[in-house]
Design a protein around this motif. Structure first.
Motif, PDB file in Angstrom:
ATOM      1  N   ASN A  82       4.855   6.198   4.481  1.00  0.00           N
ATOM      2  CA  ASN A  82       3.623   6.542   3.765  1.00  0.00           C
ATOM      3  C   ASN A  82       3.376   8.049   3.876  1.00  0.00           C
ATOM      4  O   ASN A  82       2.437   8.492   4.515  1.00  0.00           O
ATOM      5  CB  ASN A  82       2.431   5.767   4.343  1.00  0.00           C
ATOM      6  N   TYR A 104       0.839  -1.207   0.000  1.00  0.00           N
ATOM      7  CA  TYR A 104       0.000   0.000   0.000  1.00  0.00           C
ATOM      8  C   TYR A 104       0.871   1.253   0.000  1.00  0.00           C
ATOM      9  O   TYR A 104       0.650   2.180  -0.789  1.00  0.00           O
ATOM     10  CB  TYR A 104      -0.915  -0.012   1.218  1.00  0.00           C
ATOM     11  N   ILE A 107      -8.528  10.756  -4.775  1.00  0.00           N
ATOM     12  CA  ILE A 107      -7.818   9.476  -4.789  1.00  0.00           C
ATOM     13  C   ILE A 107      -8.059   8.680  -3.502  1.00  0.00           C
ATOM     14  O   ILE A 107      -8.526   7.541  -3.536  1.00  0.00           O
ATOM     15  CB  ILE A 107      -6.313   9.700  -5.018  1.00  0.00           C
ATOM     16  N   LEU A 108      -7.754   9.296  -2.351  1.00  0.00           N
ATOM     17  CA  LEU A 108      -8.008   8.576  -1.104  1.00  0.00           C
ATOM     18  C   LEU A 108      -9.502   8.388  -0.873  1.00  0.00           C
ATOM     19  O   LEU A 108      -9.926   7.382  -0.296  1.00  0.00           O
ATOM     20  CB  LEU A 108      -7.383   9.325   0.081  1.00  0.00           C
ATOM     21  N   LEU A 120       2.108   7.194  -6.384  1.00  0.00           N
ATOM     22  CA  LEU A 120       0.981   7.926  -6.959  1.00  0.00           C
ATOM     23  C   LEU A 120       1.020   9.399  -6.556  1.00  0.00           C
ATOM     24  O   LEU A 120       0.757  10.292  -7.362  1.00  0.00           O
ATOM     25  CB  LEU A 120      -0.328   7.282  -6.519  1.00  0.00           C
ATOM     26  N   ALA A 121       1.377   9.670  -5.301  1.00  0.00           N
ATOM     27  CA  ALA A 121       1.466  11.047  -4.818  1.00  0.00           C
ATOM     28  C   ALA A 121       2.558  11.813  -5.560  1.00  0.00           C
ATOM     29  O   ALA A 121       2.376  12.988  -5.916  1.00  0.00           O
ATOM     30  CB  ALA A 121       1.733  11.060  -3.314  1.00  0.00           C
ATOM     31  N   ASP A 181       2.344  10.789   1.924  1.00  0.00           N
ATOM     32  CA  ASP A 181       1.703  11.283   0.705  1.00  0.00           C
ATOM     33  C   ASP A 181       1.913  12.792   0.529  1.00  0.00           C
ATOM     34  O   ASP A 181       2.242  13.260  -0.563  1.00  0.00           O
ATOM     35  CB  ASP A 181       0.196  10.984   0.747  1.00  0.00           C
ATOM     36  N   GLY A 196      -3.553  10.214   5.147  1.00  0.00           N
ATOM     37  CA  GLY A 196      -3.112   9.055   4.378  1.00  0.00           C
ATOM     38  C   GLY A 196      -2.838   7.850   5.257  1.00  0.00           C
ATOM     39  O   GLY A 196      -3.168   6.712   4.898  1.00  0.00           O
ATOM     40  N   VAL A 209     -10.468   5.319  -2.685  1.00  0.00           N
ATOM     41  CA  VAL A 209     -10.002   4.139  -1.947  1.00  0.00           C
ATOM     42  C   VAL A 209     -10.956   3.832  -0.792  1.00  0.00           C
ATOM     43  O   VAL A 209     -11.321   2.677  -0.552  1.00  0.00           O
ATOM     44  CB  VAL A 209      -8.574   4.381  -1.405  1.00  0.00           C
ATOM     45  N   THR A 268       2.632   1.890  -3.372  1.00  0.00           N
ATOM     46  CA  THR A 268       1.686   2.271  -4.419  1.00  0.00           C
ATOM     47  C   THR A 268       1.266   3.727  -4.290  1.00  0.00           C
ATOM     48  O   THR A 268       1.329   4.500  -5.262  1.00  0.00           O
ATOM     49  CB  THR A 268       0.435   1.367  -4.366  1.00  0.00           C
ATOM     50  N   PHE A 269       0.861   4.132  -3.110  1.00  0.00           N
ATOM     51  CA  PHE A 269       0.309   5.472  -2.954  1.00  0.00           C
ATOM     52  C   PHE A 269       1.387   6.541  -2.799  1.00  0.00           C
ATOM     53  O   PHE A 269       1.144   7.709  -3.124  1.00  0.00           O
ATOM     54  CB  PHE A 269      -0.694   5.496  -1.798  1.00  0.00           C
ATOM     55  N   SER A 270       2.573   6.177  -2.339  1.00  0.00           N
ATOM     56  CA  SER A 270       3.682   7.131  -2.338  1.00  0.00           C
ATOM     57  C   SER A 270       4.070   7.477  -3.770  1.00  0.00           C
ATOM     58  O   SER A 270       4.304   8.642  -4.098  1.00  0.00           O
ATOM     59  CB  SER A 270       4.887   6.543  -1.591  1.00  0.00           C
TER      60      SER A 270
END
Length: 456
Positions: free
Chosen positions: A313, A92, A249-250, A99-100, A315, A402, A253, A95-97
């Motif tokens: 994490n 997780y 985005i969040l 994406l940010a 973001d 996040g 999710v 992926t989101f790091s």
């Protein structure tokens, strides 16, 4: 047989609005801003109030993390469960790091907040930038990895290094599972101690309005509201991008996982205001762990996801790094090709881990990134140094939200969350569950315990 705690349908009792922590912190922030604006010298003099509160919270972070993780792992009863939580958490985070970082890159190219400034890098010099660059040089990825191992067992707690405490707690929790029956008395004692520590957290949180008042008065008194006017485009773009990331985005999710991002933000509003006032997400870390567990997330997952998320994490920090780097390039008329921008993104992903847990990490990671990508002048950091403080609040808020979302998502992946209770708690239709004594499963492997709850 596992005893399930029924979801409480008891409606919350309405208490006067002025007794709520979020209202008190909000009033404190407003009062601090007024003092800082009209009486700048007085505002700067109030800095010790904010610093003192943050020190109080940092004092309690290490025992909170240690006790939560140790008792949580002891309750898993399986080392496979620990590996599963860690593996899913880092999937997780990665992926989101990433994406940010991509979102920051795209917004910077579309909005181009630095275009037209036409600043000559050779005219820029600020000793503080050199200081941050030196810290970035020392914060290499290998150095960061080695720093996870504490010098002694107690030094991690003395220095307050979150990752070192996490490392020790995981090893100790695994050891208790392997010991079996002999470890049960110690686990029970640690449960009792954790209740006392969380009660201490609730006591310390009563001082949050004082800390927020002092910290915000200092920020406005020292830097002034007018100091962001010249760079409002960058600050505004960063805030708007962070809001877009959180809501779209969040938010998506959260929707996929069966809850609302807005209700989650509402549930954590007191903590978010505290983060805003102190410009530090660490100030609300113990309270976040307590609230996530009270809302239905299992302690073992909360104890692993939240502390690691505070280092891996980030973001808000990732959005800031690519956006700020491209802003400097645009302001100094430095052209970056697509390949150079992708290189910048890759370096930022690594450097954000190398400086994790360092004070001023956002600015330090930016310095580390620009040091490796020489196309963008490092001296250009002087352009944004004056307003970095105003962006740190947004970085902290985005990082905090996040990590809250990550905790719920990983808990759901692990089937370690009571979703009816969680939704009811977020909607204000049920009281968070009360702490209950540890229950030992009949016939389960030695050392397996369940039913751990956070104190109220």
């Amino acid at each position: 047989m596992l005893m399930q705690t029924p979801v409480s349908a008891t409606p919350r009792k309405k208490s006067p609005f002025y007794t709520h922590l979020y209202f008190q912190v909000l009033v404190a922030i407003a009062a601090g801003a007024a003092i800082g604006h009209f009486y700048p010298a007085t505002g700067e003099a109030l800095k010790p109030l904010g610093d003192g509160f943050i020190k109080l919270v940092k004092m309690i972070i290490s025992p909170v993390i240690f006790l939560t993780i140790v008792t949580g792992i002891a309750g898993m009863g399986s080392l496979k469960g620990v590996g599963s939580v860690v593996g899913k958490s880092f999937t997780y985070f990665l992926t989101f790091s990433t994406l940010a970082l991509i979102v920051g890159l795209i917004v910077a190219n579309v909005v181009q907040p630095g275009r037209g400034m036409n600043i000559d890098p050779s005219t820029l010099h600020d000793p503080k930038v050199a200081e941050y660059a030196a810290k970035a040089h020392d914060s290499t990825l290998i150095g960061f990895a080695m720093d996870i191992i504490p010098t002694t067992f107690t030094s991690a707690f003395v220095e307050g290094n979150i990752l070192q405490v996490l490392f020790i707690a995981i090893l100790f929790g695994i050891s208790l599972v392997l010991i079996g029956d002999k470890a049960k008395p110690l686990v029970n004692i640690l449960e009792v101690v954790s209740h006392g520590i969380f009660k201490m957290v609730s006591i310390l949180m009563k001082a949050a309005p004082i800390g927020a008042f002092g910290a915000f008065a200092f920020t406005i008194g020292k830097y002034g509201i007018a100091s962001i006017v010249n760079l409002a485009a960058l600050v505004g773009t960063f805030y708007a991008t962070s809001a877009l990331f959180v809501i779209v985005i969040l938010g998506a999710v959260c929707a996929v996982n069966g809850f609302s991002i807005f209700k989650l933000i509402g549930y954590l509003k007191a903590e978010l205001l505290l983060v805003l006032g102190t410009s530090s997400s660490e100030s609300a870390l113990p309270s976040l762990m307590e609230k996530m567990e009270a809302a239905g997330c299992k302690r073992s997952v909360v104890g692993l996801v939240v502390p690691t998320g505070y280092s891996f994490n980030l973001d808000g920090t990732n959005i800031y790094m690519t956006l700020a780097a491209l802003f400097i390039a645009q302001a100094t008329n430095t052209h970056l090709s697509l390949e150079e921008q992708l290189l910048l993104l890759s370096v930022a992903m690594l450097s954000s881990k190398g400086a994790a847990g360092v004070t001023g990490a956002g600015f330090i990671t930016l310095a580390a990134t620009l040091s490796v990508v020489p196309t963008v002048p490092l001296a250009g950091m002087a352009i944004i140094l004056g307003v970095d403080r105003f962006m740190s609040e947004c970085r902290s808020l985005t990082n905090f939200i996040g990590n809250a979302v990550a905790t719920v998502v990983v808990s759901r992946w692990e089937k370690s969350i009571d979703m009816p209770l969680f939704r009811a708690t977020l909607s204000g239709k049920a009281l968070p569950r009360e702490p209950e004594p540890v229950t030992v499963l009949a016939g389960a492997p030695a050392g397996v315990q369940i039913g751990e709850k956070s104190p109220d």
